[in-house]
Write an enzyme that holds these catalytic residues in place. Structure first.
Site, mmCIF file in Angstrom:
data_model
loop_
_atom_site.group_PDB
_atom_site.id
_atom_site.type_symbol
_atom_site.label_atom_id
_atom_site.label_comp_id
_atom_site.label_asym_id
_atom_site.label_seq_id
_atom_site.Cartn_x
_atom_site.Cartn_y
_atom_site.Cartn_z
ATOM 1 N N ASP A 295 50.294 29.838 51.712
ATOM 2 C CA ASP A 295 50.538 30.102 53.126
ATOM 3 C C ASP A 295 51.515 29.055 53.648
ATOM 4 O O ASP A 295 51.907 28.138 52.937
ATOM 5 C CB ASP A 295 49.222 30.131 53.911
ATOM 6 C CG ASP A 295 48.463 28.809 53.841
ATOM 7 O OD1 ASP A 295 49.044 27.794 53.417
ATOM 8 O OD2 ASP A 295 47.276 28.802 54.210
ATOM 9 N N ASP B 288 43.165 37.942 51.655
ATOM 10 C CA ASP B 288 42.551 36.686 51.230
ATOM 11 C C ASP B 288 41.478 36.359 52.242
ATOM 12 O O ASP B 288 41.596 36.726 53.416
ATOM 13 C CB ASP B 288 43.573 35.531 51.213
ATOM 14 C CG ASP B 288 43.842 35.015 52.612
ATOM 15 O OD1 ASP B 288 44.583 35.681 53.361
ATOM 16 O OD2 ASP B 288 43.277 33.968 52.985
ATOM 17 N N CYS C 252 25.087 43.920 38.728
ATOM 18 C CA CYS C 252 26.340 43.142 38.783
ATOM 19 C C CYS C 252 26.649 42.595 37.396
ATOM 20 O O CYS C 252 25.768 42.102 36.693
ATOM 21 C CB CYS C 252 26.224 42.005 39.791
ATOM 22 S SG CYS C 252 27.715 40.984 39.868
ATOM 23 N N CYS D 202 28.709 40.050 36.770
ATOM 24 C CA CYS D 202 29.310 38.715 36.813
ATOM 25 C C CYS D 202 28.538 37.740 35.918
ATOM 26 O O CYS D 202 27.407 38.005 35.507
ATOM 27 C CB CYS D 202 29.373 38.188 38.245
ATOM 28 S SG CYS D 202 27.867 37.386 38.822
ATOM 29 N N CYS E 146 25.033 36.745 37.336
ATOM 30 C CA CYS E 146 24.003 37.785 37.247
ATOM 31 C C CYS E 146 23.646 38.106 35.798
ATOM 32 O O CYS E 146 22.520 38.519 35.517
ATOM 33 C CB CYS E 146 24.464 39.047 37.974
ATOM 34 S SG CYS E 146 24.548 38.797 39.761
ATOM 35 N N HIS F 173 29.565 34.895 41.746
ATOM 36 C CA HIS F 173 29.033 36.225 42.068
ATOM 37 C C HIS F 173 29.767 36.832 43.268
ATOM 38 O O HIS F 173 30.149 38.011 43.246
ATOM 39 C CB HIS F 173 27.529 36.165 42.372
ATOM 40 C CG HIS F 173 27.042 37.434 42.997
ATOM 41 N ND1 HIS F 173 26.785 38.565 42.256
ATOM 42 C CD2 HIS F 173 26.848 37.781 44.298
ATOM 43 C CE1 HIS F 173 26.437 39.551 43.080
ATOM 44 N NE2 HIS F 173 26.467 39.097 44.319
HETATM 45 ZN ZN LIG Z 1 26.792 38.893 40.170
#
Ligand SMILES: [Zn+2]
Length: 397
Positions: free
Chosen positions: A96, A270, A308, A310, A313, A339
Site C-alpha cells: 500500500d 485484503d 476444514c 487447514c 484443523c 485456520h
Molecule cells: Zn481449519
C-alpha cells in the site's frame, strides 16, 4: 517489447451479477481472482511461516509501506534483497502507499497539497510522506503491485472536504506516475476516493481512467459508512472501472462484504480480520466466529471447524488450542490465524468455482458464509488497525 509487468486475463463474466473470474500474472507469478491477500504488516504475516501461508491457498500477500518505512526503513529492506527476499515470499506482493495508515493511525501534524507530516510512533521524529516519497519507498521495497498515494478522509467530514480529498488524490496520482521509477516491473494502481458521494466517485474514477493505469482500487470504504452505503458505492463504482484491468477493494472485510463486492465486479481484497481475530482467539466458522478461550472447549476433541482442511484443523483439537491461548503459547495465535486465513481462501475458491459454473446467485442464497458480518464476528477491522504498532495489542506473552 518486454512482457508487461502485469497481465490480467478475464476468464469469465458471471451471467447474473457483475462478478468476474480472472487471473493476474506478475514478474513473481500469478494469482487467481477474485483473490484474498493476507496482510504482512511488519514484513511478516504475524506468526505464520511462508510455507504455511502458501498452504492456505494464498497466492499474493500485502506489505505495509507505513510500517516498513519507519522500521527498518526501505533502504535496509532493499539492501537485504527486496521485500520478496525479506519476507521469504517468492510470489506476488502488493504494497500500500502508506496513506491509509498515516491518515488512520498517525499523529498528524499537517496535511497540505504536497503531502502529510506526522510524528513517528517509534521515535517521535517528524516524518513527511508525499506522493514522491511513497513511490521512492515502494520502488525500493520492490513489490509487484504498488499503490498511488491518496487521501482517505473521514467519511463524516463535509462534502467540501471530500471534494478537496478527491482533488488531492487525483493530483497525487499524477505525481506518483511521474515519480515511479520502476514502471517496467512494478504496476502502479490508482485509488478511487469520494466517500459515499456518487458524483465525486464517478469524477474520481473518470479522471484516474484517463491516466491508463494497469489497475484500479476503490478506497475509503469499511471506515464506518455501513453496509448499505458500501453496497451502493460498489454498485456504481465497480462497473465504471475498465473491464480489462483488475479492481481492488482496499481493507474489506467481513465475508458478507467480500461476497457483495465480488458480485459487484471486484477482483482483489485484503483485510487484517482473519489474522487479527486469530491472534485474539476468535476462529471463523460457517456459523460465525467462535471464541476458542470459552470453557466449553476445554475437553473438546473436535477441530476448530469440522470439514476444514487447514493444518490446524487437521492436527489439533479445540481443547489443545484453548490450552495454548491460556498458557500464552505462541501456537494458539498461530493455529487460529492459519485456520482463519484458510477459511477466507476456501471462501474465495468457492466463489471462483461458483462464478465458473454460473451458480453464484445460488451460492449466495444457500451458503451461510455469504451473510457473515459484524453480528457474527465480534471485532471490526478498525479494532486491529487502531494501534500504530500491532505488537502493542494484548496478546498472550
Ligand atoms: Zn481449519
Amino acid at each position: 517489447m518486454n512482457d508487461p509487468a502485469l497481465k490480467f486475463e478475464l476468464l469469465k463474466h458471471d451471467g447474473s451479477t457483475g462478478a468476474r473470474l480472472g487471473r493476474v500474472t506478475t514478474r513473481h507469478g500469478s494469482f487467481d481472482t477474485p483473490a484474498f491477500m493476507p496482510v504482512g504488516t511488519q514484513g511478516t504475516v504475524k506468526g505464520i511461516l511462508p510455507d504455511h501461508i502458501a498452504a492456505t491457498g494464498s497466492q499474493i500477500i500485502l506489505g505495509n509501506t507505513y510500517h516498513l518505512m519507519l522500521r527498518p526503513g526501505e533502504k535496509v529492506v532493499a539492501e537485504l534483497g527486496d521485500l520478496h527476499r525479506f519476507m521469504a515470499w517468492p510470489g506476488p506482493i502488493l504494497t500500500d502507499s502508506g496513506g491509509f495508515q498515516v491518515f488512520s493511525l498517525a499523529d498528524i501534524n499537517k496535511i497540505s497539497d504536497d503531502g502529510v507530516t506526522f510524528k513517528s510512533h517509534i521515535d517521535g521524529s517528524t516524518v513527511e510522506l508525499t506522493p514522491q516519497r511513497s513511490m521512492e519507498i515502494q520502488n525500493a521495497l520492490g513489490a509487484d503491485i504498488i499503490m498511488a498515494f491518496d487521501e482517505c478522509p473521514d467519511p463524516n467530514k463535509p462534502r467540501e472536504y471530500q471534494q478537496q480529498a478527491v482533488d488531492r488524490t487525483l493530483r497525487w496520482a499524477q505525481l506518483c506516475i511521474e515519480a515511479h521509477g520502476r514502471a517496467n516491473d512494478q504496476s502502479l494502481f490508482g485509488i478511487v476516493q469520494g466517500g459515499v458521494d456518487r458524483a465525486l466517485r464517478e469524477h474520481c474514477a473518470a479522471e484516474l481512467i484517463k491516466l491508463k493505469l494497469p489497475g484500479y482500487a476503490i478506497g475509503g470504504l469499511a471506515v464506518g459508512e455501513g453496509f448499505e452505503a458500501m453496497k451502493q458505492v460498489l454498485d456504481y463504482t465497480a462497473p465504471i472501472l475498465p473491464d480489462d484491468k483488475p479492481r481492488y477493494l482496499m481493507g474489506v472485510g467481513f465475508p458478507r462484504d467480500i461476497v457483495q463486492a465480488v458480485s459487484a465486479g471486484v477482483d482483489m481484497f485484503d483485510c487484517v480480520m482473519p489474522t487479527g481475530n486469530g491472534r485474539n482467539a476468535y476462529a471463523f466458522t460457517v456459523q460465525g466466529a467462535i471464541r476458542l478461550r470459552n470453557s466449553q472447549y476445554t475437553r473438546d476433541i473436535g477441530p476448530i471447524e469440522a470439514g476444514c482442511d487447514c493444518y490446524a484443523c487437521q492436527n489439533f483439537t479445540r481443547g489443545a488450542i484453548r490450552h495454548f491461548f491460556f498458557a500464552g503459547e505462541m501456537l494458539g495465535p498461530i493455529l487460529a490465524s492459519v485456520h482463519n486465513i484458510r477459511f477466507y481462501q476456501r471462501l474465495m475458491s468457492d466463489l471462483r468455482r461458483a462464478i465458473s459454473s454460473g451458480s453464484l446467485a445460488e451460492f449466495r442464497r444457500v451458503d451461510p458464509r455469504c451473510r457473515l458480518g459484524p453480528r457474527d464476528v465480534p471485532q471490526a477491522p478498525q479494532a486491529f488497525a487502531g494501534t500504530a504498532d500491532e505488537t502493542t495489542q494484548q496478546e498472550p506473552s
